[in-house]
Design an enzyme around this catalytic site. Structure first.
Site, PDB file in Angstrom:
ATOM      1  N   THR A 102     -20.910 -68.181 -22.129  1.00 45.53           N
ATOM      2  CA  THR A 102     -20.607 -68.827 -20.838  1.00 45.53           C
ATOM      3  C   THR A 102     -19.602 -69.971 -21.012  1.00 45.53           C
ATOM      4  O   THR A 102     -18.591 -70.049 -20.303  1.00 45.53           O
ATOM      5  CB  THR A 102     -21.898 -69.392 -20.207  1.00 45.53           C
ATOM      6  N   THR A 132     -18.776 -83.279 -21.478  1.00 40.17           N
ATOM      7  CA  THR A 132     -19.892 -84.185 -21.786  1.00 40.17           C
ATOM      8  C   THR A 132     -19.553 -85.123 -22.941  1.00 40.17           C
ATOM      9  O   THR A 132     -18.726 -84.785 -23.793  1.00 40.17           O
ATOM     10  CB  THR A 132     -21.131 -83.337 -22.168  1.00 40.17           C
ATOM     11  N   ASP A 133     -20.241 -86.261 -22.981  1.00 34.69           N
ATOM     12  CA  ASP A 133     -20.053 -87.179 -24.116  1.00 34.69           C
ATOM     13  C   ASP A 133     -20.663 -86.609 -25.401  1.00 34.69           C
ATOM     14  O   ASP A 133     -20.399 -87.116 -26.491  1.00 34.69           O
ATOM     15  CB  ASP A 133     -20.658 -88.555 -23.811  1.00 34.69           C
ATOM     16  N   GLU A 134     -21.477 -85.553 -25.266  1.00 42.34           N
ATOM     17  CA  GLU A 134     -22.164 -85.023 -26.456  1.00 42.34           C
ATOM     18  C   GLU A 134     -21.187 -84.403 -27.459  1.00 42.34           C
ATOM     19  O   GLU A 134     -21.533 -84.194 -28.615  1.00 42.34           O
ATOM     20  CB  GLU A 134     -23.258 -84.023 -26.036  1.00 42.34           C
ATOM     21  N   TYR A 157     -25.158 -76.427 -27.785  1.00 44.43           N
ATOM     22  CA  TYR A 157     -24.606 -76.811 -26.469  1.00 44.43           C
ATOM     23  C   TYR A 157     -23.344 -77.652 -26.641  1.00 44.43           C
ATOM     24  O   TYR A 157     -22.282 -77.317 -26.105  1.00 44.43           O
ATOM     25  CB  TYR A 157     -25.653 -77.585 -25.650  1.00 44.43           C
ATOM     26  N   LYS A 161     -19.351 -76.873 -25.733  1.00 40.83           N
ATOM     27  CA  LYS A 161     -18.546 -77.699 -24.810  1.00 40.83           C
ATOM     28  C   LYS A 161     -17.313 -78.238 -25.541  1.00 40.83           C
ATOM     29  O   LYS A 161     -16.209 -78.264 -24.985  1.00 40.83           O
ATOM     30  CB  LYS A 161     -19.376 -78.858 -24.255  1.00 40.83           C
ATOM     31  N   ASN A 186     -25.178 -89.025 -19.734  1.00 37.90           N
ATOM     32  CA  ASN A 186     -26.299 -88.372 -19.029  1.00 37.90           C
ATOM     33  C   ASN A 186     -26.354 -88.785 -17.560  1.00 37.90           C
ATOM     34  O   ASN A 186     -26.296 -89.971 -17.250  1.00 37.90           O
ATOM     35  CB  ASN A 186     -27.630 -88.783 -19.664  1.00 37.90           C
ATOM     36  N   LYS A 196     -34.697 -81.126 -17.553  1.00 36.67           N
ATOM     37  CA  LYS A 196     -34.099 -82.337 -18.121  1.00 36.67           C
ATOM     38  C   LYS A 196     -35.097 -83.483 -17.981  1.00 36.67           C
ATOM     39  O   LYS A 196     -35.973 -83.470 -17.100  1.00 36.67           O
ATOM     40  CB  LYS A 196     -32.793 -82.684 -17.402  1.00 36.67           C
TER      41      LYS A 196
HETATM   42  P1  NAD Z   1     -26.569 -77.266 -14.268  1.00 37.64           P
HETATM   43  O1  NAD Z   1     -27.175 -76.487 -15.375  1.00 37.64           O
HETATM   44  O2  NAD Z   1     -27.446 -77.993 -13.307  1.00 37.64           O
HETATM   45  O3  NAD Z   1     -25.616 -76.332 -13.400  1.00 37.64           O
HETATM   46  C1  NAD Z   1     -24.777 -75.365 -13.966  1.00 37.64           C
HETATM   47  C2  NAD Z   1     -24.344 -74.425 -12.866  1.00 37.64           C
HETATM   48  O4  NAD Z   1     -23.455 -73.455 -13.445  1.00 37.64           O
HETATM   49  C3  NAD Z   1     -25.502 -73.654 -12.226  1.00 37.64           C
HETATM   50  O5  NAD Z   1     -25.395 -73.681 -10.820  1.00 37.64           O
HETATM   51  C4  NAD Z   1     -25.325 -72.231 -12.765  1.00 37.64           C
HETATM   52  O6  NAD Z   1     -25.788 -71.231 -11.880  1.00 37.64           O
HETATM   53  C5  NAD Z   1     -23.819 -72.172 -12.970  1.00 37.64           C
HETATM   54  N1  NAD Z   1     -23.443 -71.178 -13.974  1.00 37.64           N
HETATM   55  C6  NAD Z   1     -23.981 -71.019 -15.211  1.00 37.64           C
HETATM   56  N2  NAD Z   1     -23.413 -69.963 -15.834  1.00 37.64           N
HETATM   57  C7  NAD Z   1     -22.488 -69.464 -14.973  1.00 37.64           C
HETATM   58  C8  NAD Z   1     -21.581 -68.379 -15.052  1.00 37.64           C
HETATM   59  N3  NAD Z   1     -21.520 -67.590 -16.137  1.00 37.64           N
HETATM   60  N4  NAD Z   1     -20.768 -68.149 -14.002  1.00 37.64           N
HETATM   61  C9  NAD Z   1     -20.827 -68.921 -12.898  1.00 37.64           C
HETATM   62  N5  NAD Z   1     -21.687 -69.942 -12.765  1.00 37.64           N
HETATM   63  C10 NAD Z   1     -22.509 -70.220 -13.796  1.00 37.64           C
HETATM   64  O7  NAD Z   1     -25.566 -78.266 -14.997  1.00 37.64           O
HETATM   65  P2  NAD Z   1     -25.122 -79.745 -14.596  1.00 37.64           P
HETATM   66  O8  NAD Z   1     -26.050 -80.700 -15.225  1.00 37.64           O
HETATM   67  O9  NAD Z   1     -24.840 -79.812 -13.154  1.00 37.64           O
HETATM   68  O10 NAD Z   1     -23.750 -79.831 -15.414  1.00 37.64           O
HETATM   69  C11 NAD Z   1     -22.524 -79.390 -14.827  1.00 37.64           C
HETATM   70  C12 NAD Z   1     -21.404 -79.609 -15.819  1.00 37.64           C
HETATM   71  O11 NAD Z   1     -21.336 -80.987 -16.181  1.00 37.64           O
HETATM   72  C13 NAD Z   1     -21.590 -78.824 -17.123  1.00 37.64           C
HETATM   73  O12 NAD Z   1     -20.329 -78.343 -17.524  1.00 37.64           O
HETATM   74  C14 NAD Z   1     -22.119 -79.873 -18.104  1.00 37.64           C
HETATM   75  O13 NAD Z   1     -21.722 -79.564 -19.415  1.00 37.64           O
HETATM   76  C15 NAD Z   1     -21.431 -81.134 -17.597  1.00 37.64           C
HETATM   77  N6  NAD Z   1     -22.148 -82.396 -17.842  1.00 37.64           N
HETATM   78  C16 NAD Z   1     -23.470 -82.534 -17.505  1.00 37.64           C
HETATM   79  C17 NAD Z   1     -24.102 -83.760 -17.706  1.00 37.64           C
HETATM   80  C18 NAD Z   1     -25.539 -83.995 -17.301  1.00 37.64           C
HETATM   81  O14 NAD Z   1     -26.094 -85.068 -17.570  1.00 37.64           O
HETATM   82  N7  NAD Z   1     -26.191 -83.081 -16.619  1.00 37.64           N
HETATM   83  C19 NAD Z   1     -23.386 -84.834 -18.271  1.00 37.64           C
HETATM   84  C20 NAD Z   1     -22.043 -84.639 -18.608  1.00 37.64           C
HETATM   85  C21 NAD Z   1     -21.427 -83.418 -18.374  1.00 37.64           C
HETATM   86  P1  TYD Z   2     -32.170 -84.272 -21.755  1.00 46.33           P
HETATM   87  O1  TYD Z   2     -32.492 -84.667 -20.348  1.00 46.33           O
HETATM   88  O2  TYD Z   2     -32.519 -82.903 -22.220  1.00 46.33           O
HETATM   89  O3  TYD Z   2     -30.632 -84.593 -21.971  1.00 46.33           O
HETATM   90  P2  TYD Z   2     -29.738 -84.586 -23.350  1.00 46.33           P
HETATM   91  O4  TYD Z   2     -30.516 -83.967 -24.430  1.00 46.33           O
HETATM   92  O5  TYD Z   2     -28.567 -83.749 -22.956  1.00 46.33           O
HETATM   93  O6  TYD Z   2     -29.400 -86.016 -23.606  1.00 46.33           O
HETATM   94  O7  TYD Z   2     -32.924 -85.300 -22.730  1.00 46.33           O
HETATM   95  C1  TYD Z   2     -32.707 -86.697 -22.636  1.00 46.33           C
HETATM   96  C2  TYD Z   2     -33.463 -87.351 -23.801  1.00 46.33           C
HETATM   97  O8  TYD Z   2     -34.872 -87.152 -23.597  1.00 46.33           O
HETATM   98  C3  TYD Z   2     -33.146 -86.735 -25.143  1.00 46.33           C
HETATM   99  O9  TYD Z   2     -33.116 -87.763 -26.132  1.00 46.33           O
HETATM  100  C4  TYD Z   2     -34.305 -85.795 -25.405  1.00 46.33           C
HETATM  101  C5  TYD Z   2     -35.463 -86.473 -24.700  1.00 46.33           C
HETATM  102  N1  TYD Z   2     -36.494 -85.548 -24.157  1.00 46.33           N
HETATM  103  C6  TYD Z   2     -37.860 -85.743 -24.479  1.00 46.33           C
HETATM  104  O10 TYD Z   2     -38.232 -86.678 -25.218  1.00 46.33           O
HETATM  105  N2  TYD Z   2     -38.779 -84.869 -23.962  1.00 46.33           N
HETATM  106  C7  TYD Z   2     -38.417 -83.829 -23.167  1.00 46.33           C
HETATM  107  O11 TYD Z   2     -39.310 -83.045 -22.744  1.00 46.33           O
HETATM  108  C8  TYD Z   2     -37.039 -83.659 -22.817  1.00 46.33           C
HETATM  109  C9  TYD Z   2     -36.580 -82.535 -21.941  1.00 46.33           C
HETATM  110  C10 TYD Z   2     -36.111 -84.552 -23.334  1.00 46.33           C
END
Ligand code: NAD
Ligand code: TYD
Length: 351
Positions: A102, A132-134, A157, A161, A186, A196
């Protein structure tokens, strides 16, 4: 319509906030939301904009190159804001391949379709890749991620990215495609899938379920309100410099355990429980494999060049967020039925 913008992943957490912002703020842009509706995609996130005349939803997969090429022919997009991705680190540890396909192949399909559609005429075109910052890896006690920090991804992951970021930059340097990339910390807020940390723990506290804290809970994350991320994307989309990267973050670092204790305290108050009751649910479990210790973003460039700063303080944001999940029980119940229970069982039963 002034321009047609493709937003991928618009039914997900961040994507739905961005779609809402763009549809409401720019009635003269046609916003096309392409989403596969995986477990993380949910059209219930967008009921308030679904009937707007400048909005259209298309169900489809970015991995399907023929479909994506046809979509570009049908809509003749001016710009792309690409968010669709597999996004959860724990799932990437269990099954990396979905992330590789993906996040890497899907992104490359979009780049190819944009390149073919735009030909050699890149004027007023833009491919905006949301990352992402990751990708920068894990920090020790000192320092912050800058746009110049070398990439050092450490989970499937973040590696997927990072790879997609490199490919987007390669299309800029090789073919001259106009691009911008942003790398955000995040996010928290409404409509986040409860795998999450924050929505998972709100839901567990509410249901008196154990709170599975990985390791000692000492890992640090830098939390930003999702609407502030969407605001930043809007600013970068319009004013970002072609070819540039922007870090987005909240200057808001929390150890997981401190954050969880704040959530427990607020939840005690909201649920009229004796203070300290929810904290009893904290359960230390086996750490995540390869768990990154600390993320912290330096967003000075975005502030100085484009004038963006976060609008909401965390203390207020986390309260609003908890309120939203408590008030939207149906949204949560719809998500946590069926497959979610299988996921939860598999992910946490053996920790
Ligand atoms: P999310 O998992 O909530 O949403 C992802 C969306 O992408 C979903 O609606 C899913 O249906 C769609 N999707 C997945 N595979 C697909 C495919 N093959 N074709 C079309 N659609 C598809 O994710 P999010 O947390 O909203 O993150 C969105 C973006 O931001 C991602 O690229 C992620 O890497 C980036 N990001 C997320 C965070 C965070 O804290 N959540 C932080 C920084 C960057
Ligand atoms: P997460 O929300 O999965 O975001 P990311 O791993 O992308 O930062 O997790 C945030 C932090 O919380 C991460 O250090 C992992 C921790 N975590 C737990 O301790 N327990 C949990 O069940 C989950 C999902 C995350």
């Amino acid at each position: 319509m002034e321009k047609t913008v493709l937003i991928t992943g618009g039914a997900g957490f961040i994507g739905s906030h961005l779609v809402r912002l763009m549809v409401n703020k720019y009635p003269n842009y046609k916003i096309v939301n392409l989403d596969k509706l995986t477990y993380a995609g949910n059209l219930a996130n967008l009921t308030d904009v679904e009937d707007k005349p400048n909005y259209e939803f298309v169900k489809g997969d970015i991995v399907d190159a023929d479909f994506i090429n046809q979509l570009f022919k049908d809509f003749n997009f001016d710009s792309v804001i690409h968010l669709a991705a597999e996004s959860h680190v724990d799932r990437s540890i269990e099954g990396p391949m979905e992330f590789i396909v993906t996040n890497i192949v899907g992104t490359t399909n979009l780049l190819n379709a944009a390149k073919d559609s735009w030909g050699n005429n890149f004027s007023d075109k833009l491919f905006y890749h949301v990352s992402t910052d990751e990708v920068y890896g894990s920090l020790g006690e000192e320092g912050m991620f800058l746009e110049t920090t070398p990439y050092d991804p450490r989970s499937p992951y973040s590696a997927s990215k990072a790879s997609s970021d490199h490919i987007v930059r390669a299309y800029h340097h090789t073919y001259g495609m106009p691009i911008v990339i942003s790398n955000c910390s995040n996010n928290y807020g409404s409509h986040q899938f409860p795998e999450k940390l924050i929505p998972l723990f709100i839901n567990n506290i509410k249901n008196n379920k154990a709170l599975p804290v990985y390791g000692k809970g000492e890992n640090i994350r830098d939390w930003l309100w999702v609407n502030d991320h969407a605001r930043a994307i809007d600013v970068i989309f319009h004013d970002g410099k072609n070819g540039d990267t922007y870090n987005i973050g909240g200057h808001n670092e929390w150890t997981n355990i401190d954050l969880i204790k704040v959530m427990c305290k607020v939840m005690d108050e909201k649920l009229s429980r004796p203070l300290g009751e929810s904290e009893k649910l904290i359960t230390y479990v086996t750490d995540r494999a390869g768990h990154d210790m600390r993320y912290a973003i330096d967003a000075t460039k975005l502030k100085e060049e484009l004038g963006w700063v976060p609008s909401l303080q965390f203390e207020e944001g986390i309260r609003n967020t908890i309120d939203w999940y408590l008030e939207n029980e149906e949204w949560m119940n719809n998500i946590t039925s069926g497959d979610y229970e299988n996921y939860y069982e598999k992910q946490y039963a053996t920790r």
